[in-house]
Design an enzyme around this catalytic site. Structure first.
Site, mmCIF file in Angstrom:
data_model
loop_
_atom_site.group_PDB
_atom_site.id
_atom_site.type_symbol
_atom_site.label_atom_id
_atom_site.label_comp_id
_atom_site.label_asym_id
_atom_site.label_seq_id
_atom_site.Cartn_x
_atom_site.Cartn_y
_atom_site.Cartn_z
ATOM 1 N N CYS A 33 0.843 -1.209 0.000
ATOM 2 C CA CYS A 33 0.000 0.000 0.000
ATOM 3 C C CYS A 33 0.872 1.250 0.000
ATOM 4 O O CYS A 33 1.494 1.592 1.000
ATOM 5 C CB CYS A 33 -0.916 -0.043 1.229
ATOM 6 S SG CYS A 33 -1.660 1.525 1.686
ATOM 7 N N CYS A 36 0.127 4.012 2.526
ATOM 8 C CA CYS A 36 0.511 3.591 3.885
ATOM 9 C C CYS A 36 1.981 3.937 4.136
ATOM 10 O O CYS A 36 2.336 4.443 5.196
ATOM 11 C CB CYS A 36 0.337 2.082 4.067
ATOM 12 S SG CYS A 36 -1.362 1.519 3.863
#
Lengths: 110, 318
Positions: A33, A36
């Site tokens: 991700c 993230c």
């Protein structure tokens, strides 16, 4: 790993969340991700600056499905703030530092 | 970042996608000490590194015969700009004063003076704009397929759109979902031929033509979509666990309303084939001024042009 940000797992989650004197922000993340990864340095800064008022931990959703499912995480990054073991608020999606601080402010230890 | 108060930069670049970072590389190599206002983390495409940060494999960027991951490409752009001395502020620009020189660019915590400004704020993905779409954002509705595909493993999902972005998402998500319904308002796709061929050949991808999503339904998480056939007017309910929208882009130009000339669609106007805006000393490059090509390579090309235009203009006005 990041200074001040430890990793929780399905096995340690409940104990760590319930046993904390400070509010705990759990960052649900995964390796794949991008957003993230982008907020990791932001969370590290906040953890440093808010030491004593807020604890920040992370939980890898890829490896810890039980907790991720329990909190119905369907999008990452999702950050859930816990106080006395209870979820207080949920922040979905990566954000800049000022916005995160603004979202977290009402829940921090004064 | 070390911009002292009172310091005037030669060049401030707003935006850090392929256009902004290429401008930074060229400006840095011209010893213009560029400061890049790179934006801040987001789960939308409006973030440091730009739209490619949310994509997987980039197959059409020259120089990478085996393809390269979008975020890796942008990290390489940034590393190259850093190598030549570009500096970065990880905040969004909140204000631009182009009424007097030097110009002023403000962020949450900085205010920087600049002799020249290069605008490379790009474009962001459009959403459907439905009330329930916003309510269920993060609960089945997602702006980031690479982030959230994982949560739809074993479920049926939908992708809205008919361009390259939509097909790329559909193909990526077909690795997780049992079925991907591609909902498109027309009967034909505008995506590139190679992407169309791949999507049409994928057994997990089904097409719902001439159709638009008119509502997003679900109590605490997404359960279904109300889909309208634009030819017959008929509404149907499609049960889905996830929704990904790739229906186009809108330029990030709110900051420049009343400051720079723009089209009705919000794209900045540049003069002729160059990167000059209507304000002398302010240049624009990349998707923020290009609604035609919108490729990483064209954005990078126009970023190069903006840096050269800025360098020449600075040399002439110094």
């Amino acid at each position: 790993m990041a200074a001040g940000i430890s990793d929780l797992t399905d096995a340690t989650f409940d104990e760590e969340i319930k046993g904390s004197a400070e509010p705990v922000l759990v960052d649900f993340w995964a390796e794949w991700c991008g957003p993230c990864k982008m907020i990791t340095p932001v969370l590290e800064e906040i953890a440093k600056e808010q030491a004593g008022k807020l604890r920040i931990v992370k939980l890898n959703v890829d490896e810890n499905l039980e907790v991720s499912r329990r909190f119905e995480v369907m999008s990452i990054p999702t950050m859930i703030l816990f106080r006395d073991g209870e979820a207080q608020t949920r922040i979905i999606g990566a954000k800049g530092k000022q916005q995160l601080l603004q979202d977290l402010h009402p829940y921090l230890t004064p | 970042m070390a911009a002292a108060a009172g310091d005037v930069r030669d060049v401030v670049i707003i935006g850090s996608g392929p256009a902004g970072l290429t401008a930074a590389i060229y400006a840095a190599r011209a010893n213009l000490r560029p400061l890049v206002i790179e934006g801040e983390p987001s789960s939308s495409s409006d973030q440091p590194g730009g739209q490619l940060m949310l994509t997987t494999e980039v197959e059409n960027y020259p120089g990478f015969p085996d393809g390269i991951m979008g975020p890796d490409l942008m990290h390489a752009f940034k590393a190259q700009a850093t190598r030549f001395g570009a500096e970065f502020v990880t905040e969004k620009a909140t204000g631009v004063d182009a009424s007097e020189r030097p110009f002023t660019v403000a962020t949450y915590s900085h205010s920087v003076k600049a002799r020249a400004v290069i605008v490379a704020t790009g474009a962001r993905a459009l959403l459907l704009g439905l009330e329930n779409e916003a309510r269920l954002m993060g609960y089945g509705v997602s702006t980031c397929a690479t982030c959230d595909g994982f949560f739809h493993r074993g479920f049926e999902i939908a992708v809205v759109g008919g361009g390259d972005s939509a097909l790329e998402e559909a193909l990526f998500l077909s690795k997780f979902a049992t079925k991907v319904t591609l909902i498109h308002r027309r009967k034909e796709l505008r995506a590139s031929r190679i992407m169309q061929d791949r999507a049409l050949a994928n057994p997990k991808i089904e097409f719902l033509w001439d159709s638009v999503v008119v509502d997003v339904l679900g109590d605490t998480s997404l359960e279904s979509l109300k889909v309208r056939n634009v030819v017959t007017g008929e509404d149907t309910i499609l049960a889905v666990h996830g929704l990904f929208v790739a229906i186009g882009h809108v330029p990030n130009t709110d900051l420049f309303k009343g400051v720079l000339d723009m089209e009705d669609t919000g794209y900045l106007r540049t003069v002729g084939h160059g990167t000059w805006t209507n304000v002398e000393g302010v240049f624009a490059c990349g998707d923020v001024q290009d609604h035609v090509y919108r490729q990483a390579i064209t954005a990078a090309g126009s970023g190069c042009m903006a840096a050269i235009d800025a360098e020449r203009w600075l040399a002439e006005t110094a």
